[in-house]
Design a protein around this motif. Structure first.
Motif: not given
Ligand code: CP
Length: 306
Positions: A16-22, A27-33, A285-295
């Motif tokens: 559940e905690e991981m799901d919350g992070l995803f 949301k962070l990926e979709k909404e830049e601000t 390469f997409k995977q590496a970018r998703y890494g920034m959002y999940v961090r």
């Protein structure tokens, strides 16, 4: 609640905690601000006792995108570890300056030890051949983004499964999801450690060990390629003999499903031909970018700003 928590291995957080992070990462990926400036005034220490491109830079990018700042070192030779300072003392110092610590260290168990001396959260950015839990968050988020969920999958891991900490962490994490089958594809010398296969047996997870990438290809929904890691070999001759044992090329891609996902934690050396990069199934390469959002999601959660 993840506020104040350390992340040393994937089992530290519930599904559940991981799901919350995803969800937060999406949301962070979709909404830049979204959450911009939420970490203003907060400091992240990045202590890298081993080289890194993606993990260090994506953590620093994540912290800066949240409005926070970073301090630390990318080379232990520039820290007092080179004068003999113990890890415990280095961690005590970093924790007295920063609000959270991200650490990569060549020794298995170093992150756990650090967390015992640190009053602030410690994030394991890789401890030797043991675990790399934020790479796992990245891998799981990528599967979820590309398939919609993390269930009913046959996942192949190929290459250096003995020293590959990303494989150990991902296998452990995926064993908690529904209907996951695993194929471990490696030479005899680099088979996945027994503690991982014992854990899978205990959880009744179906898995097979094989030497043949060609035989595995048609069965896979996800192929997780890994590099043979020169830095973990004691003997250069063994490394040279094994380094190019698996090369994913166009011919092998033709044996895969149309919706196969190719992941790789990177860096790659020769194990994926550059001709594969143009294949829409290549997701590394997409995977590496998703890494920034999940961090970003992880930092904002453990720092308690969300
Ligand atoms: N995936 C990964 O850990 O890459 P780096 O070694 O570049 O951080």
């Amino acid at each position: 609640m993840l506020k104040g928590r350390s992340l040393i291995e994937p089992g530290n957080f519930s599904l559940e905690e991981m799901d919350g992070l995803f969800c937060l990462a999406e949301k962070l990926e979709k909404e830049e601000t979204y959450l911009r400036d939420s970490c203003r005034g907060k400091l992240l220490a990045t202590l890298f006792f081993e080289p890194s491109t993606r993990t260090r830079l994506s953590f620093e990018a994540a912290m800066q995108r949240l409005g926070g700042s970073c301090l630390g070192f990318a080379d232990p030779g520039s820290s007092s570890a080179s004068k003999g300072e113990s890890l415990a003392d280095t961690i005590r110092m970093a924790a007295s300056y920063a609000d959270a610590i991200v650490m990569r260290n060549p020794k298995e168990g170093a992150a756990l030890l650090a967390s015992r001396y640190s009053p602030v959260p410690v994030i394991n950015a890789g401890d030797g051949g043991h675990h790399h839990p934020t790479q796992t968050l990245t891998d799981l988020l990528t599967i979820r983004r590309l398939r919609g969920n993390i269930e009913n999958l046959t996942v192949g891991y190929c290459g250096d499964l003995k020293f590959g900490r990303t494989v150990h962490s991902l296998a452990k994490a995926l064993s908690r999801y529904k209907n996951i089958k695993m194929l471990f594809i490696s030479p005899e010398e680099l088979v996945v450690p027994e503690y991982i296969t014992r854990m899978l047996q205990k959880q009744n997870i179906e898995f097979t060990e094989t030497r043949s990438l060609e035989e595995a290809m048609p069965h896979l929904d996800v192929l997780y390629m890994t590099r043979v890691q020169r830095e973990r070999f004691f003997n250069e001759e063994d490394y040279i003999r094994l380094k190019d044992i698996y090369v994913l090329n166009k011919e092998k891609m033709d044996m895969g499903k149309n919706d196969l996902i190719i992941l790789h934690p990177l860096p790659r050396v020769n194990e994926i031909s550059v001709e594969v990069d143009a294949d829409p199934r290549a997701a590394y390469f997409k995977q590496a970018r998703y890494g920034m959002y999940v961090r970003m999601a992880l930092l904002s959660s453990i720092l308690g700003v969300v």
